[in-house]
Design a protein around this motif. Structure first.
Motif, PDB file in Angstrom:
ATOM      1  N   ASN A  66      16.546  96.139 -22.928  1.00 36.45           N
ATOM      2  CA  ASN A  66      15.112  96.364 -22.708  1.00 36.45           C
ATOM      3  C   ASN A  66      14.866  97.598 -21.839  1.00 36.45           C
ATOM      4  O   ASN A  66      13.896  98.331 -22.047  1.00 36.45           O
ATOM      5  CB  ASN A  66      14.480  95.131 -22.064  1.00 36.45           C
ATOM      6  N   LYS A  67      15.755  97.827 -20.867  1.00 33.05           N
ATOM      7  CA  LYS A  67      15.608  99.028 -20.036  1.00 33.05           C
ATOM      8  C   LYS A  67      15.823 100.301 -20.850  1.00 33.05           C
ATOM      9  O   LYS A  67      15.089 101.290 -20.699  1.00 33.05           O
ATOM     10  CB  LYS A  67      16.607  98.977 -18.875  1.00 33.05           C
ATOM     11  N   LEU A 126      17.357  86.203 -16.488  1.00 28.53           N
ATOM     12  CA  LEU A 126      18.703  86.290 -15.929  1.00 28.53           C
ATOM     13  C   LEU A 126      18.753  85.678 -14.533  1.00 28.53           C
ATOM     14  O   LEU A 126      19.712  84.971 -14.191  1.00 28.53           O
ATOM     15  CB  LEU A 126      19.151  87.754 -15.885  1.00 28.53           C
ATOM     16  N   VAL A 174      11.209  94.093 -19.931  1.00 28.33           N
ATOM     17  CA  VAL A 174      12.251  94.242 -18.909  1.00 28.33           C
ATOM     18  C   VAL A 174      12.075  93.191 -17.820  1.00 28.33           C
ATOM     19  O   VAL A 174      13.041  92.545 -17.382  1.00 28.33           O
ATOM     20  CB  VAL A 174      12.202  95.658 -18.291  1.00 28.33           C
ATOM     21  N   ALA A 219      13.072  89.712 -19.065  1.00 25.45           N
ATOM     22  CA  ALA A 219      14.527  89.589 -19.171  1.00 25.45           C
ATOM     23  C   ALA A 219      15.172  89.450 -17.796  1.00 25.45           C
ATOM     24  O   ALA A 219      16.121  88.676 -17.617  1.00 25.45           O
ATOM     25  CB  ALA A 219      15.098  90.801 -19.905  1.00 25.45           C
ATOM     26  N   ARG A 220      14.663  90.183 -16.810  1.00 24.93           N
ATOM     27  CA  ARG A 220      15.189  90.072 -15.448  1.00 24.93           C
ATOM     28  C   ARG A 220      14.960  88.676 -14.878  1.00 24.93           C
ATOM     29  O   ARG A 220      15.847  88.088 -14.259  1.00 24.93           O
ATOM     30  CB  ARG A 220      14.526  91.114 -14.547  1.00 24.93           C
ATOM     31  N   SER A 274      22.606  87.577 -21.355  1.00 25.62           N
ATOM     32  CA  SER A 274      21.338  87.792 -20.647  1.00 25.62           C
ATOM     33  C   SER A 274      21.338  89.139 -19.929  1.00 25.62           C
ATOM     34  O   SER A 274      20.315  89.834 -19.881  1.00 25.62           O
ATOM     35  CB  SER A 274      21.102  86.657 -19.637  1.00 25.62           C
ATOM     36  N   TYR A 275      22.479  89.500 -19.368  1.00 24.77           N
ATOM     37  CA  TYR A 275      22.602  90.778 -18.664  1.00 24.77           C
ATOM     38  C   TYR A 275      22.394  91.941 -19.639  1.00 24.77           C
ATOM     39  O   TYR A 275      21.660  92.899 -19.355  1.00 24.77           O
ATOM     40  CB  TYR A 275      23.974  90.861 -18.014  1.00 24.77           C
ATOM     41  N   GLN A 289      20.784  91.858 -22.362  1.00 26.36           N
ATOM     42  CA  GLN A 289      19.393  91.883 -22.812  1.00 26.36           C
ATOM     43  C   GLN A 289      18.528  92.690 -21.840  1.00 26.36           C
ATOM     44  O   GLN A 289      17.631  93.429 -22.266  1.00 26.36           O
ATOM     45  CB  GLN A 289      18.857  90.449 -22.920  1.00 26.36           C
ATOM     46  N   VAL A 290      18.803  92.555 -20.545  1.00 29.95           N
ATOM     47  CA  VAL A 290      18.077  93.365 -19.563  1.00 29.95           C
ATOM     48  C   VAL A 290      18.360  94.849 -19.789  1.00 29.95           C
ATOM     49  O   VAL A 290      17.444  95.683 -19.793  1.00 29.95           O
ATOM     50  CB  VAL A 290      18.467  92.958 -18.129  1.00 29.95           C
ATOM     51  N   ASP A 328      17.358  92.610  -9.669  1.00 28.46           N
ATOM     52  CA  ASP A 328      17.496  93.659 -10.677  1.00 28.46           C
ATOM     53  C   ASP A 328      18.978  93.932 -10.906  1.00 28.46           C
ATOM     54  O   ASP A 328      19.826  93.605 -10.066  1.00 28.46           O
ATOM     55  CB  ASP A 328      16.789  94.935 -10.225  1.00 28.46           C
TER      56      ASP A 328
END
Length: 480
Positions: free
Chosen positions: A173-174, A236, A229, A232-233, A166-167, A169-170, A249
């Motif tokens: 996306n960033k 998480l 983003v 995804a945040r 999950s981390y 993935q953030v 974040d």
């Protein structure tokens, strides 16, 4: 030619309008979320690292807490098993009153009086032999405690891997957002330059409209990437059980591709290490040992049980004592003896051994042994399946890591090629040798290649970490 140009300009203008409408809709949908994000940023500036996320999840995850409680329960079971070796001690006391013709508890003579008497006892019992079931129960409790430790470790590894995914993935996306934003900056520069050239009569109006359409499309994709983003945040944060979604974040830092040193190891070495370190196989092995211990415990019921006991007792009474007999033969009563003197006079001890031999119990013992043996076979199959599954997962993880490494290398080559193609198209466009549409297509292909590189990078990082996890490297020790 004029008509074709007019049609082209009309088509581009209409496309720009539709794109702007789409942008406004997306912005309206995300307005409130963005507002919360701004307020959250003002309230909290903390940026979470991967290690912090993993540690927080391990500390707060409900599944892990439940596994920890299971471990605590096995500790209590072990104490119970130790207690089976210790003697049982019981004490008792009673007090009663009776009136009328009653036998005196000390002399046995019937007297008419109100009689108060009390009794006290203490008994100790101990099992001397029970077919070694107590010994095997203690051994089983130790095995079960170790099994709970393995289950707890597996729960931590599972949640840590899920958090890491999950981390990443953030981060993915960033990075994708940064690629689009960077391309949009280039588009804005090109838009200004094209406008100047159109105003100077060097380039046709259609080229400016084409660049404007590209800019509008990039704005749409920027908004979409910002939403990705944010989603995804939030995902998480939910995994970490953090309710303050808006202010949550991850740390902004550059994540370099780790070296693929583990890919230099042979698949057999990784598989062998995985069998020794992975909790899946260890759990299956412990279940098999527990099943074998259950067979031994069930067989213990075939043997006799020998128990020993020791008891002490005493009593006292408030009744008057008989001091003699008068001329008519009636007893002469005197005052009762002091209570502690009665305790010593009426003191008694009993002790003995008992033997219980099982002869017939309706086949319950035999059937219990058979069920335990069936369970042993079942756990043997489960262990074999766990080993096969682990081997399959290791091979799959190894091939995935290999494939993702090659895919990442290919995207690097593709980006280099698209960068050269873009620079060539830009030079040709600057001197009027190509139109805006062809130039925009070249720029779009470069952006697509850069996006593919970002995705391949984080896919490679994650799959490499999965392989390292199989090799016995814990998530907490893995560095990005």
């Amino acid at each position: 030619m004029i008509k074709n140009r007019d049609f082209f300009e009309l088509f581009v203008t209409t496309s720009i309008n539709y794109i702007h409408i789409g942008i406004m809709r997306i912005k309206i949908v995300t307005l409130f979320i963005a507002l919360f994000g701004v307020l959250g940023t003002q309230a909290q500036e903390k940026k979470w690292t991967l290690r912090e996320c993993v540690e927080y999840a391990i500390e707060n995850n409900i599944t892990i807490k439940q596994s920890a409680l299971d471990l605590e329960a096995t500790k209590i079971d072990k104490i119970d098993a130790i207690g089976n070796f210790l003697p049982s001690i019981n004490a008792g006391a009673g007090n009663s009153w009776s009136s009328g013709l009653r036998p005196d508890p000390r002399t046995g003579i019937n007297t008419v009086q109100t009689l108060r008497s009390s009794s006290y006892s203490a008994n100790l019992g101990i099992t001397l032999f029970d077919g070694l079931r107590n010994v095997r129960q203690l051994q089983r409790a130790k095995l079960n405690k170790l099994l709970s430790q393995y289950n707890l470790g597996k729960s931590k590894d599972d949640i840590a891997l899920f958090v890491a995914n999950s981390y990443l993935q953030v981060l993915l996306n960033k990075e994708s957002l940064k690629v689009i934003e960077k391309q949009h900056e280039i588009t804005l520069e090109q838009l200004k330059r094209t406008k100047d050239l159109v105003d100077a009569g060097v380039l046709p109006q259609g080229d400016l409209l084409e660049i404007e359409a590209t800019s509008a499309d990039e704005l749409t994709r920027i908004v979409q990437a910002e939403n990705a983003v944010l989603i995804a945040r939030v995902g998480l944060a939910q995994t970490l059980l953090i309710k303050d979604y808006a202010s949550f974040d991850v740390a902004d830092q550059e994540y370099l591709v780790p070296d693929g040193e583990i890919l230099e190891k042979s698949i057999e070495e990784i598989r062998s290490t995985a069998r020794e370190s992975r909790y899946e196989v260890q759990i299956a092995e412990q279940n098999k040992l527990l099943a074998e211990k259950d067979v031994a415990i069930a067989k213990g019921a075939y043997y006799p049980t020998i128990s020993g006991s020791v008891g002490v007792n005493t009593f006292e009474s408030g009744a008057d004592i008989v001091t003699g007999v008068d001329a008519t033969g009636q007893p002469i009563l005197g005052n009762a003896l002091p209570i502690f003197e009665q305790f010593s006079d009426n003191y008694g001890v009993n002790y003995g051994l008992s033997l219980s031999i099982p002869v017939f119990n309706g086949f319950s013992t035999r059937n219990a042994v058979k069920r335990s043996k069936i369970n042993v076979k079942r756990t043997e199959f489960q262990l074999e399946q766990a080993q096969l599954d682990l081997d399959s997962n290791v091979y799959q993880a190894y091939l995935d890591a290999k494939g993702s490494a090659e895919a990442y290398e290919a995207t690097l080559v593709a980006v280099k090629a698209q960068e050269r193609a873009y620079e060539y198209a830009k030079d040709r466009y600057d001197v009027g040798l190509t139109n805006a549409f062809d130039f925009s297509q070249s720029k779009f292909r470069l952006e697509n290649a850069q996006s593919n590189e970002v995705q391949a990078k984080f896919d490679y990082i994650f799959k490499l970490k999965v392989l390292e996890l199989y090799f016995g490297i814990k998530i907490a020790d893995i560095k990005l």
